[in-house]
Design a protein around this motif. Structure first.
Motif, short mmCIF file in Angstrom:
data_model
loop_
_atom_site.label_atom_id
_atom_site.label_comp_id
_atom_site.label_asym_id
_atom_site.label_seq_id
_atom_site.Cartn_x
_atom_site.Cartn_y
_atom_site.Cartn_z
N ILE A 36 7.54 7.44 4.16
CA ILE A 36 7.23 6.91 2.83
C ILE A 36 6.24 5.77 2.94
N ASN A 37 6.43 4.90 3.92
CA ASN A 37 5.47 3.80 4.12
C ASN A 37 4.08 4.34 4.39
N GLU A 38 3.99 5.34 5.24
CA GLU A 38 2.69 5.90 5.59
C GLU A 38 2.04 6.54 4.36
N SER A 39 2.81 7.32 3.61
CA SER A 39 2.26 8.03 2.45
C SER A 39 1.79 7.06 1.38
N ILE A 40 2.65 6.10 1.01
CA ILE A 40 2.26 5.17 -0.05
C ILE A 40 1.12 4.28 0.43
N GLY A 41 1.08 4.00 1.74
CA GLY A 41 -0.02 3.22 2.29
C GLY A 41 -1.34 3.95 2.17
N ILE A 42 -1.34 5.25 2.45
CA ILE A 42 -2.56 6.06 2.30
C ILE A 42 -3.02 6.06 0.85
N ILE A 43 -2.07 6.21 -0.06
CA ILE A 43 -2.41 6.26 -1.49
C ILE A 43 -3.01 4.92 -1.95
N ILE A 44 -2.36 3.83 -1.58
CA ILE A 44 -2.80 2.50 -2.03
C ILE A 44 -4.15 2.12 -1.41
N ASN A 45 -4.32 2.43 -0.13
CA ASN A 45 -5.50 1.97 0.59
C ASN A 45 -6.64 2.98 0.64
N HIS A 46 -6.47 4.11 -0.01
CA HIS A 46 -7.54 5.10 -0.03
C HIS A 46 -8.76 4.51 -0.76
N PRO A 47 -9.97 4.84 -0.31
CA PRO A 47 -11.18 4.29 -0.96
C PRO A 47 -11.24 4.50 -2.47
N LEU A 48 -10.62 5.56 -2.98
CA LEU A 48 -10.63 5.78 -4.43
C LEU A 48 -9.80 4.74 -5.17
N ASN A 49 -8.82 4.15 -4.47
CA ASN A 49 -7.90 3.21 -5.12
C ASN A 49 -8.07 1.76 -4.69
N LYS A 50 -8.52 1.55 -3.47
CA LYS A 50 -8.43 0.23 -2.84
C LYS A 50 -9.07 -0.87 -3.67
N GLU A 51 -10.20 -0.59 -4.30
CA GLU A 51 -10.90 -1.62 -5.06
C GLU A 51 -10.60 -1.55 -6.55
N ARG A 52 -9.62 -0.76 -6.92
CA ARG A 52 -9.28 -0.61 -8.34
C ARG A 52 -8.01 -1.39 -8.66
N PRO A 53 -7.83 -1.79 -9.93
CA PRO A 53 -6.59 -2.48 -10.32
C PRO A 53 -5.33 -1.69 -9.98
N ALA A 54 -5.45 -0.36 -9.94
CA ALA A 54 -4.30 0.48 -9.59
C ALA A 54 -3.68 0.06 -8.27
N SER A 55 -4.51 -0.47 -7.38
CA SER A 55 -4.04 -0.88 -6.06
C SER A 55 -3.83 -2.39 -5.97
N TYR A 56 -4.86 -3.18 -6.36
CA TYR A 56 -4.74 -4.61 -6.10
C TYR A 56 -3.84 -5.34 -7.11
N LEU A 57 -3.39 -4.66 -8.16
CA LEU A 57 -2.43 -5.27 -9.08
C LEU A 57 -0.99 -4.82 -8.80
N LEU A 58 -0.77 -4.20 -7.66
CA LEU A 58 0.59 -3.83 -7.30
C LEU A 58 1.38 -5.06 -6.88
N GLY A 59 2.65 -5.07 -7.23
CA GLY A 59 3.50 -6.21 -6.93
C GLY A 59 3.97 -6.22 -5.48
N PRO A 60 4.56 -7.32 -5.04
CA PRO A 60 5.04 -7.45 -3.67
C PRO A 60 6.27 -6.57 -3.43
N PRO A 61 6.64 -6.36 -2.18
CA PRO A 61 7.84 -5.56 -1.88
C PRO A 61 9.10 -6.26 -2.35
N LEU A 62 10.14 -5.46 -2.59
CA LEU A 62 11.44 -5.99 -2.97
C LEU A 62 12.41 -5.87 -1.81
N THR A 63 13.41 -6.71 -1.81
CA THR A 63 14.48 -6.58 -0.82
C THR A 63 15.50 -5.57 -1.32
N GLU A 64 16.35 -5.09 -0.42
CA GLU A 64 17.38 -4.15 -0.82
C GLU A 64 18.31 -4.78 -1.86
#
Length: 360
Positions: A36-64
């Motif tokens: 899951i980390n790898e997949s969501i990382g690819i999605i967030i950091n892909h060139p189509l998303n990396k410089e868009r608000p879709a990626s850089y406006l994502l919130g920080p990780p949560l604890t369990e």
């Protein structure tokens, strides 16, 4: 003593749940987390998303602990594998910071992390679940909305079996898209890596089929077709088309506007701008999604409980990029969906059948 127990009970349940999770097999937990980390990382950091608000406006990780206490009031959390994947997703990011997206004035197309959808923050998941359960006649309380379009469409996580479903509120359509969160995210990541998700000339993330990639030059034709699909059909053109098809008088659609005043105002505005009352229904879910994204992608309905409404409807051949749009409460889109689907059913309005928008 009983009062003390009632106060402490949720905390005792949480402690038991977290201890059980920590004692789970490390190998199985690490595997799910890595995938899951790898997949969501690819999605967030892909060139189509990396410089868009879709990626850089994502919130920080949560604890369990944060995830559990946020969801516990609305869900019976069990230590099942599909809940494990839900936890892993939000341990990567807490989804879109919608308040910042709204304050910055970003259109929907810029916050969509995958075609047509953004990842909800966990707080928004709970708020949206509450609204949908209260105002939608067809919403299943076991569905947890994970991704939203802000135009009435959702990718939901079924807490009973862990499956991912796509749900179009206004059309009351639902179908399964993946057996679990992990498979769904892996599928999106693979499509991005393989070039099967592109940013078209309208600035929309769009998925193309594998067959399309095997034909030289077809990719450009697909983008051109999407770009040119802006609908300019007006009242006169709809009347001419209906006459050419030689159909009888179409049934009239009346809305109960007291339940959705903003939706009705948007329809009234559109008709005053010469948008047609005569509409032709389509049932192709891919075309409906494309119409809605073309219509609402430019809207800025990013606030909590905001939803983009479009007229002509995305479920008609007159819908699309030329539609008139307005931000309305999500509850009103739910009401419209119930009334519209009820009308289609009661009047037997099938695919390519005409109807007349009589009110407002």
């Amino acid at each position: 003593m009983a009062q003390l127990f009632n106060i402490l009970a949720p905390f005792l349940v949480a402690c038991f749940f977290l201890v059980e999770r920590s004692s789970a097999s490390p190998s199985s937990r690490d595997k799910d987390e890595f995938d899951i980390n790898e997949s969501i990382g690819i999605i967030i950091n892909h060139p189509l998303n990396k410089e868009r608000p879709a990626s850089y406006l994502l919130g920080p990780p949560l604890t369990e602990e944060e995830i559990f206490f946020t969801l516990q009031p609305v869900l019976e959390i069990r230590d099942d594998s599909h809940f494990e994947q839900l936890f892993q997703l939000y341990k990567v990011t807490d989804g879109l910071k919608t308040l910042e997206a709204e304050a910055d004035g970003h259109p929907l197309k810029d916050i969509w992390l995958i075609p047509g959808y953004y990842l909800l923050s966990l707080r928004e998941v709970v708020e949206t679940l509450t609204i949908m359960t209260r105002t939608s006649d067809v919403w299943n309380p076991s569905w947890l909305p994970l991704f939203a379009s802000r135009a009435g469409d959702f990718l939901v996580y079924d807490t009973e079996d862990g499956h991912i479903h796509e749900f179009l509120t206004k059309e009351s359509l639902r179908w399964e898209v993946a057996p679990n969160i992990q498979t769904f995210l892996e599928g999106i990541a693979n499509k991005l890596r393989d070039g099967r998700i592109l940013l078209n000339e309208n600035g929309l993330l769009e998925e193309i089929s594998m067959d399309a990639q095997t034909h030289e030059g077809l990719e450009d034709k697909i983008l051109d077709a999407l770009y040119l699909s802006a609908n300019t059909e007006n009242t006169l053109e709809s009347e001419i088309l209906m006459e050419e098809e030689n159909v009888g008088a179409p049934p009239d659609l009346y809305f109960k506007c007291q339940k959705m005043p903003n939706v009705c105002q948007n329809i009234k505005n559109a008709i005053q701008m010469n948008k047609p009352r005569l509409l032709k229904r389509i049932k192709d879910k891919n075309k409906i999604r494309q119409n809605r994204r073309l219509a609402c992608g430019k809207s800025k309905c990013t606030g909590i409980n905001n939803s983009c409404d479009e007229y002509p409807f995305a479920s008609t051949s007159q819908g699309g990029a030329g539609a008139t749009i307005m931000c309305v409460p999500l509850s009103e889109n739910n009401s419209q969906g119930g009334q519209l689907s009820g009308f289609f059913k009661s009047k037997s309005i099938g695919n390519n059948a005409w109807f007349n928008m009589k009110s407002p």
